[in-house]
Design a protein around this motif. Structure first.
Motif, PDB file in Angstrom:
ATOM      1  N   UNK A 303       3.707   4.310   1.133  1.00  0.00           N
ATOM      2  CA  UNK A 303       2.948   4.349   2.390  1.00  0.00           C
ATOM      3  C   UNK A 303       3.451   5.516   3.238  1.00  0.00           C
ATOM      4  N   UNK A 304       2.581   6.501   3.464  1.00  0.00           N
ATOM      5  CA  UNK A 304       2.957   7.658   4.287  1.00  0.00           C
ATOM      6  C   UNK A 304       2.717   7.386   5.770  1.00  0.00           C
ATOM      7  N   UNK A 305       1.559   6.805   6.083  1.00  0.00           N
ATOM      8  CA  UNK A 305       1.220   6.485   7.462  1.00  0.00           C
ATOM      9  C   UNK A 305       0.448   5.174   7.457  1.00  0.00           C
ATOM     10  N   UNK A 306       0.655   4.344   8.496  1.00  0.00           N
ATOM     11  CA  UNK A 306      -0.075   3.083   8.622  1.00  0.00           C
ATOM     12  C   UNK A 306      -0.177   2.746  10.101  1.00  0.00           C
ATOM     13  N   UNK A 348     -10.160   0.303  13.556  1.00  0.00           N
ATOM     14  CA  UNK A 348      -9.896   0.385  12.132  1.00  0.00           C
ATOM     15  C   UNK A 348      -8.403   0.504  11.847  1.00  0.00           C
ATOM     16  N   UNK A 349      -8.011  -0.059  10.719  1.00  0.00           N
ATOM     17  CA  UNK A 349      -6.654   0.088  10.219  1.00  0.00           C
ATOM     18  C   UNK A 349      -6.630   1.219   9.205  1.00  0.00           C
ATOM     19  N   UNK A 350      -5.771   2.189   9.405  1.00  0.00           N
ATOM     20  CA  UNK A 350      -5.735   3.392   8.557  1.00  0.00           C
ATOM     21  C   UNK A 350      -4.398   3.448   7.824  1.00  0.00           C
ATOM     22  N   UNK A 351      -4.461   3.522   6.499  1.00  0.00           N
ATOM     23  CA  UNK A 351      -3.250   3.568   5.678  1.00  0.00           C
ATOM     24  C   UNK A 351      -3.350   4.755   4.725  1.00  0.00           C
ATOM     25  N   UNK A 352      -2.410   5.689   4.837  1.00  0.00           N
ATOM     26  CA  UNK A 352      -2.298   6.803   3.893  1.00  0.00           C
ATOM     27  C   UNK A 352      -1.282   6.428   2.822  1.00  0.00           C
ATOM     28  N   UNK A 353      -1.656   6.593   1.561  1.00  0.00           N
ATOM     29  CA  UNK A 353      -0.779   6.251   0.446  1.00  0.00           C
ATOM     30  C   UNK A 353      -0.582   7.485  -0.428  1.00  0.00           C
ATOM     31  N   UNK A 354       0.673   7.821  -0.712  1.00  0.00           N
ATOM     32  CA  UNK A 354       0.993   8.880  -1.665  1.00  0.00           C
ATOM     33  C   UNK A 354       1.116   8.217  -3.029  1.00  0.00           C
ATOM     34  N   UNK A 355       0.094   8.366  -3.861  1.00  0.00           N
ATOM     35  CA  UNK A 355       0.065   7.689  -5.144  1.00  0.00           C
ATOM     36  C   UNK A 355       1.146   8.221  -6.082  1.00  0.00           C
ATOM     37  N   UNK A 359      -2.269  12.932 -10.258  1.00  0.00           N
ATOM     38  CA  UNK A 359      -3.690  13.255 -10.355  1.00  0.00           C
ATOM     39  C   UNK A 359      -4.472  12.675  -9.176  1.00  0.00           C
ATOM     40  N   UNK A 360      -3.880  11.702  -8.484  1.00  0.00           N
ATOM     41  CA  UNK A 360      -4.481  11.125  -7.286  1.00  0.00           C
ATOM     42  C   UNK A 360      -3.831  11.701  -6.037  1.00  0.00           C
ATOM     43  N   UNK A 361      -2.508  11.717  -6.015  1.00  0.00           N
ATOM     44  CA  UNK A 361      -1.785  12.243  -4.863  1.00  0.00           C
ATOM     45  C   UNK A 361      -2.067  11.442  -3.606  1.00  0.00           C
ATOM     46  N   UNK A 362      -2.197  12.128  -2.474  1.00  0.00           N
ATOM     47  CA  UNK A 362      -2.431  11.467  -1.203  1.00  0.00           C
ATOM     48  C   UNK A 362      -3.861  10.915  -1.146  1.00  0.00           C
ATOM     49  N   UNK A 363      -3.998   9.637  -0.799  1.00  0.00           N
ATOM     50  CA  UNK A 363      -5.311   9.022  -0.602  1.00  0.00           C
ATOM     51  C   UNK A 363      -5.258   8.196   0.676  1.00  0.00           C
ATOM     52  N   UNK A 364      -6.400   7.690   1.119  1.00  0.00           N
ATOM     53  CA  UNK A 364      -6.441   6.913   2.359  1.00  0.00           C
ATOM     54  C   UNK A 364      -7.307   5.678   2.188  1.00  0.00           C
ATOM     55  N   UNK A 365      -6.890   4.619   2.859  1.00  0.00           N
ATOM     56  CA  UNK A 365      -7.651   3.375   2.939  1.00  0.00           C
ATOM     57  C   UNK A 365      -7.958   3.118   4.408  1.00  0.00           C
ATOM     58  N   UNK A 366      -9.201   2.768   4.726  1.00  0.00           N
ATOM     59  CA  UNK A 366      -9.591   2.457   6.101  1.00  0.00           C
ATOM     60  C   UNK A 366     -10.239   1.082   6.130  1.00  0.00           C
TER      61      UNK A 366
END
Length: 435
Positions: A303-306, A348-355, A359-366
């Protein structure tokens, strides 16, 4: 959020307007009957004293000239003709803010209960939206302060709607429909206690409140993690129906325009990490009232940011509005039409995940809250490593919609089909990334 029980083939076409997300009934008779009962009760039992939050809201409306004007115009802009002269509930239209406050005062501490109407039965899971369904479509709707008025139902008294009586959630209709939705993705026939963590020998299956029931956990065996050892497989973060998949989303776009393109910078609340998502692929899916409402990580990673980004409440894009009630029509599709718009404006709840998978790397869930369904609860912390399928948070008092964002250049395939009727199971495969 709503589900109606009954055979749709026997319902006249004018009653079978499907609303994505199922927040309000496809069979409008359920909606009509619900608010008919509420307004009838309020009119017969007027309460002089508003709740503290609603009293503050009343003072805001009456103490600010501009807001007072907007709230009056909001109701005046509703056309005085069919179908608006009889609101979505078939009773006298709520046409002024005083009446609105009285009705809100009645429902604010009550959990949603099932309503029977003709041969159909259903539950209006977002009662605020039921009241504001047409006013929300006007150009004057000013409701940000309603964040303090939203239904919060963690109290033991709220569990009363969970009974096994006719209109209870564990009644014949309620339990049948909850399990019909839960079993549909795998075409299974699990019982409630086989699907969800509970105590079937206890009152209300052991749930202490409405919120306790709504945030119920699912058994791992009922929702297994797809390919747990293969980081190329991305799993579904929420039990949900696919709303849209867009590739090459711009960093900044006109999300308030009728086409509702995704505006990535606005969706991600202008966070510095948002700059990595120019040209992103956006996957959006919505939850209904009967769905499972916890979120799970789509990938293994850190988890990079939440954080929770506060936003608007009961807002709709202006292209749905009326302006002149003698000329224009309200878009009767309601809030469901504006899901792309709300991805940039709602709470909204924002979560950045460094996979772990490069091949995915940084992604985000909202996690996007809609209407009174805006209590997003993040349960992971920055710096924490999560495994694919591990819980990351939940919606309280329902759910609405969520987005996954993948950076430009991430090669994704095998997304579920948009328009699929049943939910995509949480923690099942939703995409594969090419290494």
């Amino acid at each position: 959020m709503v589900w109606q029980h009954g055979d749709h083939h026997d319902i006249p076409r004018q009653w079978r307007i499907q609303k994505p997300g199922a927040w309000l009934p496809a069979d409008h008779r359920v909606h009509r009957e619900y608010l008919r009962r509420v307004t009838e009760h309020v009119d017969k039992h007027p309460q002089e004293k508003l709740t503290p939050a609603l009293q503050e809201f009343k003072e805001l409306i009456e103490g600010n000239t501009r807001i007072y004007m907007y709230f009056n115009q909001m109701f005046e802009e509703i056309p005085n003709k069919r179908p608006y002269w009889r609101d979505p509930t078939g009773t006298k239209q709520i046409r002024d803010y005083q009446h609105m406050l009285q009705v809100l005062n009645h429902i604010v501490s009550r959990a949603p209960e099932w309503t029977d109407a003709a041969e159909s039965a259903g539950v209006v899971g977002v009662p605020f939206c039921a009241i504001l369904d047409y006013p929300m479509g006007t150009a004057r709707c000013v409701t940000e302060r309603l964040r303090d008025v939203r239904c919060k139902l963690p109290t033991p008294k709220s569990a009363e709607v969970l009974g096994d009586h006719k209109l209870g959630w564990f009644g014949e209709t309620g339990l049948h429909d909850v399990m019909q939705v839960a079993n549909a993705p795998y075409k299974s026939s699990l019982k409630f206690d086989e699907m969800f963590v509970c105590d079937p020998s206890a009152k209300f299956y052991g749930y202490k409140s409405w919120d306790d029931f709504f945030t119920r956990q699912v058994h791992d065996k009922a929702r297994p993690v797809a390919s747990p050892d293969d980081d190329n497989v991305i799993v579904n973060a929420c039990e949900s129906k696919v709303f849209n998949i867009q590739r090459h989303a711009q960093l900044r776009d006109r999300f308030f325009a009728k086409g509702q393109p995704y505006s990535v910078l606005d969706m991600l609340a202008h966070d510095p990490l948002a700059q990595h998502f120019s040209g992103a692929t956006v996957y959006q899916a919505f939850l209904s009232a009967l769905s499972y409402h916890r979120w799970h990580s789509p990938v293994s990673g850190t988890i990079r940011r939440a954080f929770v980004q506060d936003g608007t409440y009961f807002s709709e894009p202006l292209f749905e509005g009326v302006g002149d009630p003698n000329v224009h029509e309200i878009d009767t599709g309601g809030i469901s039409v504006g899901q792309g718009y709300l991805s940039a404006l709602a709470t909204r709840g924002i979560i950045f995940i460094e996979a772990d998978n490069p091949a995915i790397g940084l992604m985000a869930f909202i996690a996007i809250g809609m209407d009174e369904v805006s209590s997003v609860d993040i349960t992971v912390k920055e710096g924490q490593h999560v495994k694919k399928g591990e819980q990351t948070g939940m919606f309280h008092f329902g759910g609405s919609t969520h987005c996954l964002l993948f950076r430009k250049g991430v090669q994704l395939s095998e997304f579920p089909e948009v328009g699929r009727q049943e939910n995509v199971p949480v923690r099942s495969k939703i995409a594969v990334v090419k290494s």
